[in-house]
Design an enzyme around this catalytic site. Structure first.
Site, PDB file in Angstrom:
ATOM      1  N   LYS A  21     -13.807 -43.346  23.355  1.00 28.17           N
ATOM      2  CA  LYS A  21     -12.577 -43.968  23.115  1.00 28.17           C
ATOM      3  C   LYS A  21     -12.812 -45.224  22.092  1.00 28.17           C
ATOM      4  O   LYS A  21     -12.161 -45.364  21.082  1.00 28.17           O
ATOM      5  CB  LYS A  21     -11.886 -44.479  24.204  1.00 28.17           C
ATOM      6  CG  LYS A  21     -11.059 -43.273  24.853  1.00 28.17           C
ATOM      7  CD  LYS A  21      -9.725 -43.755  25.542  1.00 28.17           C
ATOM      8  CE  LYS A  21      -9.934 -44.647  26.886  1.00 28.17           C
ATOM      9  NZ  LYS A  21      -8.970 -44.762  27.654  1.00 28.17           N
ATOM     10  N   LYS A  23     -15.483 -45.737  20.288  1.00 28.67           N
ATOM     11  CA  LYS A  23     -16.214 -45.375  18.955  1.00 28.67           C
ATOM     12  C   LYS A  23     -14.947 -44.822  18.147  1.00 28.67           C
ATOM     13  O   LYS A  23     -14.986 -45.153  16.919  1.00 28.67           O
ATOM     14  CB  LYS A  23     -17.070 -44.233  19.293  1.00 28.67           C
ATOM     15  CG  LYS A  23     -18.377 -45.127  19.882  1.00 28.67           C
ATOM     16  CD  LYS A  23     -19.554 -44.066  20.180  1.00 28.67           C
ATOM     17  CE  LYS A  23     -20.770 -44.904  20.870  1.00 28.67           C
ATOM     18  NZ  LYS A  23     -21.979 -43.867  20.830  1.00 28.67           N
ATOM     19  N   LYS A  25     -11.699 -45.507  18.151  1.00 28.48           N
ATOM     20  CA  LYS A  25     -10.872 -46.482  18.047  1.00 28.48           C
ATOM     21  C   LYS A  25     -11.444 -47.477  16.958  1.00 28.48           C
ATOM     22  O   LYS A  25     -10.755 -47.860  15.971  1.00 28.48           O
ATOM     23  CB  LYS A  25     -10.532 -47.441  19.037  1.00 28.48           C
ATOM     24  CG  LYS A  25      -9.213 -46.430  19.961  1.00 28.48           C
ATOM     25  CD  LYS A  25      -9.109 -47.237  21.152  1.00 28.48           C
ATOM     26  CE  LYS A  25      -8.187 -46.577  22.255  1.00 28.48           C
ATOM     27  NZ  LYS A  25      -7.585 -47.146  23.286  1.00 28.48           N
ATOM     28  N   ARG A  28     -11.185 -45.722  13.534  1.00 24.42           N
ATOM     29  CA  ARG A  28      -9.910 -45.850  13.176  1.00 24.42           C
ATOM     30  C   ARG A  28      -9.430 -47.084  12.390  1.00 24.42           C
ATOM     31  O   ARG A  28      -9.240 -47.292  10.985  1.00 24.42           O
ATOM     32  CB  ARG A  28      -8.855 -45.828  14.171  1.00 24.42           C
ATOM     33  CG  ARG A  28      -7.313 -46.155  13.902  1.00 24.42           C
ATOM     34  CD  ARG A  28      -6.475 -46.269  15.066  1.00 24.42           C
ATOM     35  NE  ARG A  28      -5.550 -47.217  14.896  1.00 24.42           N
ATOM     36  CZ  ARG A  28      -4.520 -47.032  14.123  1.00 24.42           C
ATOM     37  NH1 ARG A  28      -4.280 -45.719  13.379  1.00 24.42           N
ATOM     38  NH2 ARG A  28      -3.602 -47.919  13.869  1.00 24.42           N
ATOM     39  N   ALA A  57     -13.074 -24.344  37.735  1.00 23.86           N
ATOM     40  CA  ALA A  57     -14.232 -23.556  38.057  1.00 23.86           C
ATOM     41  C   ALA A  57     -13.977 -22.173  38.747  1.00 23.86           C
ATOM     42  O   ALA A  57     -14.628 -21.294  38.309  1.00 23.86           O
ATOM     43  CB  ALA A  57     -15.014 -24.328  38.869  1.00 23.86           C
ATOM     44  N   ARG A  78      -8.923 -37.015  22.903  1.00 22.12           N
ATOM     45  CA  ARG A  78      -7.673 -36.604  22.048  1.00 22.12           C
ATOM     46  C   ARG A  78      -7.529 -37.488  20.704  1.00 22.12           C
ATOM     47  O   ARG A  78      -7.270 -38.760  21.122  1.00 22.12           O
ATOM     48  CB  ARG A  78      -6.548 -36.554  22.837  1.00 22.12           C
ATOM     49  CG  ARG A  78      -5.615 -35.339  22.547  1.00 22.12           C
ATOM     50  CD  ARG A  78      -4.540 -35.013  23.675  1.00 22.12           C
ATOM     51  NE  ARG A  78      -5.173 -33.954  24.296  1.00 22.12           N
ATOM     52  CZ  ARG A  78      -4.342 -33.810  25.628  1.00 22.12           C
ATOM     53  NH1 ARG A  78      -3.279 -34.470  26.037  1.00 22.12           N
ATOM     54  NH2 ARG A  78      -4.646 -32.688  26.385  1.00 22.12           N
ATOM     55  N   GLU A 140     -15.145 -32.593  25.315  1.00 19.70           N
ATOM     56  CA  GLU A 140     -14.265 -31.639  24.456  1.00 19.70           C
ATOM     57  C   GLU A 140     -13.472 -32.683  23.584  1.00 19.70           C
ATOM     58  O   GLU A 140     -12.856 -33.685  24.134  1.00 19.70           O
ATOM     59  CB  GLU A 140     -13.060 -30.768  25.285  1.00 19.70           C
ATOM     60  CG  GLU A 140     -12.564 -30.182  24.354  1.00 19.70           C
ATOM     61  CD  GLU A 140     -11.204 -29.310  24.962  1.00 19.70           C
ATOM     62  OE1 GLU A 140     -11.683 -27.965  25.239  1.00 19.70           O
ATOM     63  OE2 GLU A 140     -10.476 -29.752  25.695  1.00 19.70           O
TER      64      GLU A 140
END
Ligand code: 0O2
Ligand code: 0O2
Length: 270
Positions: A21, A23, A25, A28, A57, A78, A140
Site C-alpha cells: 500500500k 509503495k 501510494k 501515485r 481452500a 486494489r 493479488e
C-alpha cells in the site's frame, strides 16, 4: 483443521499489504508530481479473513498445508484508475518493478467474467523481511477503473448477502449494469481523448500566435517598417476571425520576409 497458529500465519501477509500500500501510494504521489496526472486514483488493501481463506481452500480443494501456494489472494491490493487506458500503464509500472515478481496475469477486462466482472489481476511473488528472515508470499493486485470498482463492490456485497441464492433475474440485471459501467468507461475515455486533443490544439494555436507576434516585432529590426505594419494589420484581422490556418500562413510569410532580410542586411544595433 490443523493446530497452526493462525495469528502468526497471517503476519507476513499483513506486512505485505501494508508495504505494498505504501509503495503504490508513493507511486501515485510521485507520478502526480512528475506528470501532473496520475494513472492511480487511489489504493486499498486487505488481508483475507480467515473464514474466507478456509472457505476458498475447501472450494478449490486446497490442503491446509498448501494454503500459502494454493490461495493466491490472502494478501490483496486494489488499485483504482480513472480511465481504462490507465490500467495498462499501471500494469506496465508493476511489471518493471524490481521488488516483486509477476507470476501471471488475468485480463478480466478483455475476457470479462460470466457475472459481468471486469478487472485486471496480477498475481505476484513478494519477498517480505520478517523477524525470522525473508519469506516469499503470494499476493493479488487488482487494477480497475472507478466504474468497475463501483460495480464489483455492490455486486460483491449482494452476492455475500444472498450467497448461492441470488435470483436469476437479479443476476441478469447485474450483468446489464456491468455493461452500463463498461459503456460509461468507454464514453469517459472518448471524452478524455477529445479534451486532450482540444488542449493540444489550444497549445498549438497559442504557440503560433506568440511566434507571429515575436516575428512581426523582429521585422522592425531589419528596417521592414511597412511590412511590419501590414503584417500587424493582417494579424489583427486573423485574430478577430480566430482563423488559425491563416495564422500559420502569416507566420510562414513573416519568417520568409525575415530570412530574406537576414541575407541582405544587418538588423539595427548589431
Ligand atoms: P486519504 O487521502 O485519507 O483518503 P490503513 O488501513 O488505515 O492503514 P488506508 O489506506 O487508510 O490504510 O486503508 P484502506 O482501507 O486500505 O484504503 C482506504 C483508502 O482508500 C483511503 O485513503 C480512502 O480514502 C481511499 N478510498 C476509498 N474509497 C475511495 C473512493 O471511492 N475514492 C477515493 N478517492 N478514495 C477512496 P487514504 O490512503 O487513507 O488517504
Ligand atoms: P474477496 O476478498 O472477497 O474479494 P475463484 O474464481 O474465486 O474460484 P480465483 O482464481 O482466485 O478463484 O479467482 P479470480 O476470479 O481470478 O479472482 C478472485 C477475486 O477477484 C475475488 O476474490 C474477487 O475479489 C474478484 N472477483 C472475481 N470474480 C468476481 C465477481 O464476479 N464479482 C466480484 N465482485 N468480484 C469478483 P474473492 O475470493 O471473492 O475474495
Amino acid at each position: 483443521m490443523d493446530d497452526r497458529d493462525w495469528g502468526t500465519f497471517l503476519l507476513p501477509y499483513e506486512q505485505t499489504v501494508e508495504e505494498l500500500k505504501v509503495k503504490f501510494k508513493t507511486m501515485r504521489s510521485e507520478l502526480k508530481k512528475r506528470e501532473e496526472y496520475t494513472p492511480i486514483e487511489f489504493v486499498t488493501g486487505r488481508v483475507k479473513r480467515l473464514s474466507s481463506i478456509l472457505e476458498k481452500a475447501q472450494r478449490l480443494n486446497v490442503k491446509m498445508e498448501d494454503l500459502e501456494t494454493g490461495i493466491e489472494d490472502i494478501a490483496g491490493i486494489r488499485i483504482m484508475c480513472q480511465f481504462v487506458e490507465d490500467i495498462r500503464r499501471v500494469a506496465e509500472f508493476i511489471r518493471n518493478r524490481k521488488d516483486l515478481e509477476v507470476l501471471y496475469e488475468k485480463d478480466y477486462i478483455t475476457n470479462y467474467k460470466e457475472s459481468g466482472y471486469r478487472s485486471f489481476h496480477m498475481i505476484i511473488k513478494y519477498p517480505v523481511q520478517t523477524a525470522l528472515g525473508q519469506k516469499i508470499v503470494l499476493a493479488e493486485i487488482q487494477i480497475r477503473t472507478l466504474a468497475m470498482n463501483f460495480w464489483a463492490t455492490i455486486e460483491h456485497s449482494l452476492n455475500y448477502k444472498y450467497r448461492e441464492s441470488l435470483p436469476d433475474e437479479m443476476r441478469i440485471r447485474l450483468k446489464t449494469a456491468a455493461e452500463a459501467a463498461s459503456i460509461l468507461d468507454s464514453e469517459m475515455s472518448s471524452i478524455r481523448e477529445e479534451i486532450l486533443e482540444a488542449q493540444k490544439t489550444f497549445e498549438e494555436n497559442s504557440n503560433a500566435t506568440t511566434q507571429v507576434l515575436k516575428a512581426i516585432h523582429q521585422l522592425y529590426f531589419y528596417h521592414l517598417v511597412n511590412e511590419a505594419i501590414e503584417c500587424q494589420g493582417r494579424f489583427n484581422e486573423i485574430w478577430q476571425a480566430q482563423d488559425m490556418d491563416a495564422m500559420k500562413d502569416l507566420l510562414d510569410h513573416v519568417r520568409k520576409l525575415l530570412s530574406e532580410a537576414k541575407k541582405g542586411s544587418q538588423p539595427y544595433g548589431l
